[in-house]
Design an enzyme around this catalytic site. Sequence first.
Site, mmCIF file in Angstrom:
data_model
loop_
_atom_site.group_PDB
_atom_site.id
_atom_site.type_symbol
_atom_site.label_atom_id
_atom_site.label_comp_id
_atom_site.label_asym_id
_atom_site.label_seq_id
_atom_site.Cartn_x
_atom_site.Cartn_y
_atom_site.Cartn_z
ATOM 1 N NE ARG A 21 108.714 39.148 13.850
ATOM 2 C CZ ARG A 21 109.342 38.276 13.066
ATOM 3 N NH1 ARG A 21 109.713 38.624 11.862
ATOM 4 N NH2 ARG A 21 109.590 37.064 13.505
ATOM 5 C CB THR A 74 88.704 42.351 22.331
ATOM 6 O OG1 THR A 74 87.776 42.679 21.298
ATOM 7 C CG2 THR A 74 88.046 41.338 23.268
ATOM 8 C CB THR A 75 84.931 46.022 22.245
ATOM 9 O OG1 THR A 75 85.762 46.567 21.234
ATOM 10 C CG2 THR A 75 83.952 47.070 22.716
ATOM 11 N NE ARG A 108 91.422 49.413 21.534
ATOM 12 C CZ ARG A 108 90.520 48.732 22.237
ATOM 13 N NH1 ARG A 108 89.825 47.776 21.673
ATOM 14 N NH2 ARG A 108 90.326 48.998 23.502
ATOM 15 C CD GLU A 153 78.394 45.326 15.885
ATOM 16 O OE1 GLU A 153 78.730 46.322 15.214
ATOM 17 O OE2 GLU A 153 79.151 44.363 16.108
ATOM 18 C CD GLU A 178 84.155 47.637 15.799
ATOM 19 O OE1 GLU A 178 85.021 47.612 16.696
ATOM 20 O OE2 GLU A 178 83.649 46.620 15.341
ATOM 21 C CG HIS A 218 87.972 49.547 17.336
ATOM 22 N ND1 HIS A 218 87.663 48.833 18.469
ATOM 23 C CD2 HIS A 218 87.980 50.848 17.711
ATOM 24 C CE1 HIS A 218 87.487 49.674 19.483
ATOM 25 N NE2 HIS A 218 87.691 50.904 19.049
ATOM 26 N NE ARG A 249 94.678 47.840 22.214
ATOM 27 C CZ ARG A 249 93.954 47.376 23.232
ATOM 28 N NH1 ARG A 249 93.425 46.168 23.165
ATOM 29 N NH2 ARG A 249 93.766 48.100 24.306
ATOM 30 C CG HIS A 250 93.901 46.713 16.232
ATOM 31 N ND1 HIS A 250 93.057 47.711 15.879
ATOM 32 C CD2 HIS A 250 93.283 46.036 17.243
ATOM 33 C CE1 HIS A 250 91.966 47.658 16.612
ATOM 34 N NE2 HIS A 250 92.074 46.653 17.478
ATOM 35 C CG HIS A 273 82.728 41.002 20.871
ATOM 36 N ND1 HIS A 273 83.359 40.100 21.682
ATOM 37 C CD2 HIS A 273 83.572 42.051 20.765
ATOM 38 C CE1 HIS A 273 84.517 40.589 22.063
ATOM 39 N NE2 HIS A 273 84.683 41.780 21.515
ATOM 40 N N GLY A 274 82.637 37.675 19.251
ATOM 41 C CA GLY A 274 82.776 36.295 19.718
ATOM 42 C C GLY A 274 82.033 35.269 18.883
ATOM 43 C CG ASP A 280 89.973 45.880 14.169
ATOM 44 O OD1 ASP A 280 89.970 46.594 13.168
ATOM 45 O OD2 ASP A 280 89.180 46.029 15.132
ATOM 46 C CG HIS A 281 91.214 39.984 14.648
ATOM 47 N ND1 HIS A 281 91.206 39.992 16.019
ATOM 48 C CD2 HIS A 281 89.947 40.246 14.259
ATOM 49 C CE1 HIS A 281 89.967 40.226 16.429
ATOM 50 N NE2 HIS A 281 89.187 40.379 15.391
ATOM 51 C CG ASN A 301 87.010 43.589 13.271
ATOM 52 O OD1 ASN A 301 88.224 43.661 13.118
ATOM 53 N ND2 ASN A 301 86.379 44.285 14.187
ATOM 54 N N GLY A 360 85.141 38.884 13.200
ATOM 55 C CA GLY A 360 86.554 39.049 12.893
ATOM 56 C C GLY A 360 87.407 37.872 13.329
ATOM 57 C CG HIS A 361 89.586 36.157 17.383
ATOM 58 N ND1 HIS A 361 89.550 34.878 17.879
ATOM 59 C CD2 HIS A 361 90.841 36.606 17.604
ATOM 60 C CE1 HIS A 361 90.722 34.574 18.386
ATOM 61 N NE2 HIS A 361 91.526 35.607 18.241
HETATM 62 N N1 PXP Z 1 81.618 44.180 16.601
HETATM 63 C C1 PXP Z 1 82.262 45.040 17.437
HETATM 64 C C2 PXP Z 1 81.575 46.312 17.819
HETATM 65 C C3 PXP Z 1 83.556 44.746 17.910
HETATM 66 O O1 PXP Z 1 84.186 45.619 18.728
HETATM 67 C C4 PXP Z 1 84.188 43.562 17.474
HETATM 68 C C5 PXP Z 1 85.590 43.271 17.923
HETATM 69 O O2 PXP Z 1 86.470 44.198 17.424
HETATM 70 C C6 PXP Z 1 83.487 42.710 16.608
HETATM 71 C C7 PXP Z 1 82.201 43.030 16.199
HETATM 72 C C8 PXP Z 1 84.091 41.436 16.096
HETATM 73 O O3 PXP Z 1 84.324 40.564 17.165
HETATM 74 P P1 PXP Z 1 85.174 39.252 16.930
HETATM 75 O O4 PXP Z 1 86.536 39.667 16.509
HETATM 76 O O5 PXP Z 1 85.132 38.579 18.261
HETATM 77 O O6 PXP Z 1 84.466 38.470 15.856
#
Ligand code: PXP
Length: 237
Positions: free
Chosen positions: A18, A100-101, A45, A151, A70, A43, A49-50, A191-192, A9-10, A7, A213-214
């Site tokens: 910026r 975040t979601t 949104r 998912e 997403e 994603h 926002r990103h 996620h996480g 997005d970050h 992911n 992602g993160h």
């Molecule tokens: N899957 C979904 C559906 C998400 O919304 C996200 C966060 O955007 C992720 C995976 C990835 O999560 P993370 O950035 O915490 O790894």
Amino acid sequence: MARLGVNVDHIATLRQARGGHEPDPLMAAPLVELAGADGLVIHLREDRRHIQDRDFILLKEIVSTHLNLEMAADEAVAKIALGIKPDLITLVPERRQELTTEGGLDVVEQKDRIASMIRLLHDGGIPVSLFIDPDLQQVRAARKVEADSIELHTGRYANTRGLKDQDTEIEGLSQAAKLASKLDLKVSAGHGLNYHNIQRVTQIQEIKEFNIGHSIISRAVFIGLERAVREMKALLS
Ligand code: PXP
């Protein structure tokens, strides 16, 4: 071996901070693929926002593996998605105030709305995944609305401290993954997830893909920081 969707997005979040051009999530695509990722996740949104529309359009052009978009079950975003046709759409819940979601989609509660969004996307030839909590009712509902995959939200597992609570979360994820697989739904999770908690979820055989992602982008900052400073120092000498 499970597939990895990265992911990005970050990266866009940092760019938007910026309001300029860098870092550009487009530049991540070939690097992520070169490193062996099986796909990219973004994603789009409603509040943009990103990730921006331009990112989505251009990533569709340059991603050669798999692009998973997403989005909320929102008509306006669906219209854009139908024009661009990512490889997969993952429907997620969206609230403007969240960082975040935060939770999975309530497919049981919003059955009709989600079913009609899935039909719309299927008519456009796009397979659909639903981001849901590891809850057996939600898995059954995902089957009923004719999703192609689910998912599983791993956020609760990721936030759990202590082996006993972790065991409970792993058991829940495992039961949900097994049921989904029995119902012929493809299963991914995310996620996480990070470099410490990934191991236990990989033991769940039914989960064929992880979307992360993160933690990857956070680690990239530190893996790359020393070299970035050295390159700037070299320009000063
Ligand atoms: N899957 C979904 C559906 C998400 O919304 C996200 C966060 O955007 C992720 C995976 C990835 O999560 P993370 O950035 O915490 O790894």
